[in-house]
Design an enzyme around this catalytic site. Structure first.
Site, mmCIF file in Angstrom:
data_model
loop_
_atom_site.group_PDB
_atom_site.id
_atom_site.type_symbol
_atom_site.label_atom_id
_atom_site.label_comp_id
_atom_site.label_asym_id
_atom_site.label_seq_id
_atom_site.Cartn_x
_atom_site.Cartn_y
_atom_site.Cartn_z
ATOM 1 N N GLU A 80 -7.009 -10.673 -10.528
ATOM 2 C CA GLU A 80 -8.145 -9.745 -10.472
ATOM 3 C C GLU A 80 -8.096 -8.835 -11.682
ATOM 4 O OE1 GLU A 80 -9.830 -5.698 -9.371
ATOM 5 O OE2 GLU A 80 -7.906 -6.294 -10.166
ATOM 6 N N CYS A 112 -8.526 -11.293 -4.432
ATOM 7 C CA CYS A 112 -7.151 -11.649 -4.068
ATOM 8 C C CYS A 112 -7.013 -13.123 -3.693
ATOM 9 C CB CYS A 112 -6.681 -10.801 -2.888
ATOM 10 S SG CYS A 112 -7.030 -9.062 -3.086
ATOM 11 N N HIS A 234 -2.443 -12.753 3.664
ATOM 12 C CA HIS A 234 -2.636 -11.821 2.552
ATOM 13 C C HIS A 234 -2.383 -10.421 3.116
ATOM 14 C CE1 HIS A 234 -4.210 -9.441 -0.611
ATOM 15 N NE2 HIS A 234 -5.268 -9.046 0.077
HETATM 16 N N1 CAA Z 1 1.201 8.010 12.483
HETATM 17 C C1 CAA Z 1 1.048 6.668 12.714
HETATM 18 N N2 CAA Z 1 -0.121 5.993 12.463
HETATM 19 C C2 CAA Z 1 -1.144 6.703 11.922
HETATM 20 C C3 CAA Z 1 -1.040 8.093 11.678
HETATM 21 C C4 CAA Z 1 0.210 8.737 11.969
HETATM 22 N N3 CAA Z 1 0.383 10.047 11.742
HETATM 23 N N4 CAA Z 1 -2.214 8.512 11.155
HETATM 24 C C5 CAA Z 1 -3.037 7.424 11.097
HETATM 25 N N5 CAA Z 1 -2.377 6.343 11.564
HETATM 26 C C6 CAA Z 1 -2.851 4.951 11.660
HETATM 27 C C7 CAA Z 1 -4.311 4.868 12.077
HETATM 28 O O1 CAA Z 1 -4.446 4.954 13.490
HETATM 29 C C8 CAA Z 1 -4.679 3.511 11.534
HETATM 30 O O2 CAA Z 1 -4.172 2.511 12.376
HETATM 31 P P1 CAA Z 1 -5.157 1.362 12.943
HETATM 32 O O3 CAA Z 1 -5.690 0.660 11.714
HETATM 33 O O4 CAA Z 1 -4.250 0.511 13.733
HETATM 34 O O5 CAA Z 1 -6.217 2.053 13.682
HETATM 35 C C9 CAA Z 1 -3.868 3.435 10.218
HETATM 36 O O6 CAA Z 1 -2.852 4.435 10.323
HETATM 37 C C10 CAA Z 1 -4.693 3.732 8.991
HETATM 38 O O7 CAA Z 1 -5.368 4.944 9.212
HETATM 39 P P2 CAA Z 1 -6.909 5.081 8.830
HETATM 40 O O8 CAA Z 1 -7.688 3.940 9.381
HETATM 41 O O9 CAA Z 1 -7.357 6.465 9.180
HETATM 42 O O10 CAA Z 1 -6.769 4.947 7.256
HETATM 43 P P3 CAA Z 1 -7.822 5.231 6.128
HETATM 44 O O11 CAA Z 1 -9.203 5.024 6.620
HETATM 45 O O12 CAA Z 1 -7.513 6.555 5.516
HETATM 46 O O13 CAA Z 1 -7.466 4.118 5.049
HETATM 47 C C11 CAA Z 1 -7.626 1.816 4.416
HETATM 48 C C12 CAA Z 1 -6.983 2.821 5.370
HETATM 49 C C13 CAA Z 1 -9.097 1.630 4.766
HETATM 50 C C14 CAA Z 1 -6.873 0.497 4.543
HETATM 51 C C15 CAA Z 1 -7.503 2.347 2.955
HETATM 52 O O14 CAA Z 1 -6.153 2.521 2.632
HETATM 53 C C16 CAA Z 1 -8.172 1.439 1.951
HETATM 54 O O15 CAA Z 1 -9.373 1.516 1.700
HETATM 55 N N6 CAA Z 1 -7.365 0.524 1.280
HETATM 56 C C17 CAA Z 1 -7.901 -0.427 0.313
HETATM 57 C C18 CAA Z 1 -8.688 -1.536 0.975
HETATM 58 C C19 CAA Z 1 -7.846 -2.515 1.749
HETATM 59 O O16 CAA Z 1 -6.652 -2.607 1.571
HETATM 60 N N7 CAA Z 1 -8.503 -3.284 2.608
HETATM 61 C C20 CAA Z 1 -7.833 -4.311 3.367
HETATM 62 C C21 CAA Z 1 -8.725 -5.482 3.671
HETATM 63 S S1 CAA Z 1 -9.525 -6.081 2.182
HETATM 64 C C22 CAA Z 1 -8.350 -7.096 1.415
HETATM 65 O O17 CAA Z 1 -7.391 -7.476 2.016
HETATM 66 C C23 CAA Z 1 -8.552 -7.434 -0.004
HETATM 67 C C24 CAA Z 1 -7.695 -6.558 -0.833
HETATM 68 O O18 CAA Z 1 -6.542 -6.842 -1.067
HETATM 69 C C25 CAA Z 1 -8.269 -5.305 -1.334
#
Ligand code: CAA
Length: 426
Positions: A80, A112, A234
């Protein structure tokens, strides 16, 4: 037709690592969100003189050292994070690892996913001409904007895979399931050095694509889940593997307990948990982690699920060959992780902010990485790579083992080009 598959697998990562406790201390986020919620502990961060080419060369050179390059007729670099819009990254690799002039070289792109396309193309080429070997290299730097929810899901690594007939490590089985659709969940316009992502959509898109690819795989005669000793997903963050596997099982009316998920997933997560997302390389890091940490998988099929936003998913499988253990590179993989230098938060931000110069002037890059290959300069828009000689590498590594840790001057106060050893670039 002889079996075709993975004859060798070698993984490399970056010079630096950022502990997510260090990130959490500055973002004010509970570190358990990163460690438990996302399943991540540290993330690899490239030094100023590292990029996808240096990581690819570091991953691939041990393969060339072991098998030679004579049989390689095709080199497929999946990424990428390409360094040029026209020239394939594999051509920069050519002199670094001594590829033959008789090998065709191209670059593959689909977020990816393109490493899986590379493996399938390689298998087809080896089926047509079983004497040839194909070198597939998945290499990426996952970069998101600072101070965004995606920040803890960065990372970087390369996985080099030699595909041949009669493979020593694992046979790729011919059935695969595919799903493609136009989804804008993660993308990176040509003018950006960081990805744009709709995080929540990316997760639902991944799950839907994985389920559709598995349905296609089954329709085409693929195995059921109970046939697999493990499932490599992945892993943009390791908890994504758990989400995906639960989703696929629930879609078939099953409600898996955590222990049941762990039994097929836990061993696949060791490398990604400490490297972070490495886009195209992530799936093969999961495979390397599984093979390196499981006593014996001989003749026990392993499922692989590749997902690339945008979006393409492919579900396929591989079966480890008798004696595969003797061909693994477990110690080298552990060494690559152990040798990374811890970063301070300020140094990490400085590295993140430093951009590739675009003015066409001569820029000598400071020697930052300890890797065998480095990006030494950019001059007249050309990237100049250097190979370190074995004695130079040995003395550098011994010097750094004595002064392990963050180096003086790399406190975030410097950065950029023009002499500072602090800074970073794609
Ligand atoms: N203790 C334990 N767990 C906690 C916590 C705490 N104090 N606070 C939050 N969590 C948990 C949440 O409950 C959540 O768990 P679930 O998913 O099981 O519900 C987890 O931590 C993540 O919390 P949020 O959903 O609130 O996280 P976020 O919205 O701030 O961000 C994300 C998460 C969307 C993955 C973000 O990091 C992101 O955008 N990352 C990039 C995109 C990505 O990786 N996407 C994955 C699919 S796409 C793909 O695979 C292609 C690629 O490589 C990009």
């Amino acid at each position: 037709m002889p079996p075709i598959g993975i004859h060798d697998l070698s993984v490399a990562t970056t010079h630096y690592a950022l502990d997510l406790r260090e990130l959490a201390a500055h973002t004010g986020v509970d570190v358990d969100k990163y460690r438990l919620g996302l399943g991540q502990e540290t993330m690899s961060v490239p030094a100023i003189d590292e990029d996808i080419v240096t990581m690819a060369a570091t991953a691939a050179r041990p393969i060339i050292d072991r098998h030679g390059a004579d049989r390689i007729r095709t080199v497929l670099v999946a990424t990428e994070s390409g360094v040029d819009q026209a020239k394939a990254a594999g051509l920069y690799l050519h002199p670094l690892i001594g590829l033959p002039a008789t090998a065709r070289v191209v670059e593959l792109k689909q977020a990816c996913y393109s490493g899986a396309a590379g493996l399938q193309f390689a298998a087809a080429l080896c089926a047509r001409e079983p004497d040839q070997a194909v070198l597939v290299i998945a290499t990426d730097i996952a970069r998101y904007d600072l101070d965004t929810p995606a920040e803890p899901t960065q990372g970087a690594a390369a996985a080099a895979i030699l595909v041949t007939a009669d493979p020593a490590i694992a046979e790729l089985e011919p059935v695969s399931g595919i799903f493609s659709a136009d989804v804008t969940d993660f993308w990176r316009p040509n003018y950006r050095s960081t990805a744009v992502v709709d995080g929540k959509l990316s997760i639902t898109a991944y799950l839907a694509a994985a389920a559709s690819a598995f349905t296609d795989y089954r329709r085409r005669g693929g195995r059921g889940f109970d046939d697999f000793a493990a499932v490599c997903y992945h892993q943009p963050f390791t908890q994504m593997a758990y989400k995906a596997h639960r989703h696929l099982l629930e879609g078939r009316g099953r409600a898996p307990a955590t222990a049941a998920l762990d039994s097929v997933l836990a061993a696949t997560t060791h490398y990604n948990r400490v490297i972070g997302n490495s886009y195209t390389a992530s799936l093969y890091l999961a495979l390397a982690s599984l093979l390196d940490h499981t006593p014996d998988l001989t003749d026990r099929p392993i499922a692989l699920l590749s997902y690339g936003s945008g979006a393409v998913a492919e579900f396929f499988s591989a079966t480890p060959a008798p004696g595969y253990h003797q061909h693994l590179r477990t110690q080298a993989h552990h060494d690559a992780l152990a040798q990374r230098k811890p970063l301070t938060y300020d140094h990490y931000r400085t590295l993140h902010r430093t951009q590739t110069p675009t003015d066409g002037a001569h820029h000598t890059l400071p020697e930052d990485t300890n890797a065998p290959f480095r990006l030494a300069a950019i001059t007249s828009h050309k990237r100049i790579y250097k190979t370190r000689q074995p004695n130079e590498l040995r003395s550098r590594l011994s010097h750094f083992s004595q002064t392990r840790g963050v180096r003086p001057g790399c406190d975030g106060s410097g950065g950029g080009f023009g002499g500072s050893a602090c800074g970073g670039m794609r």
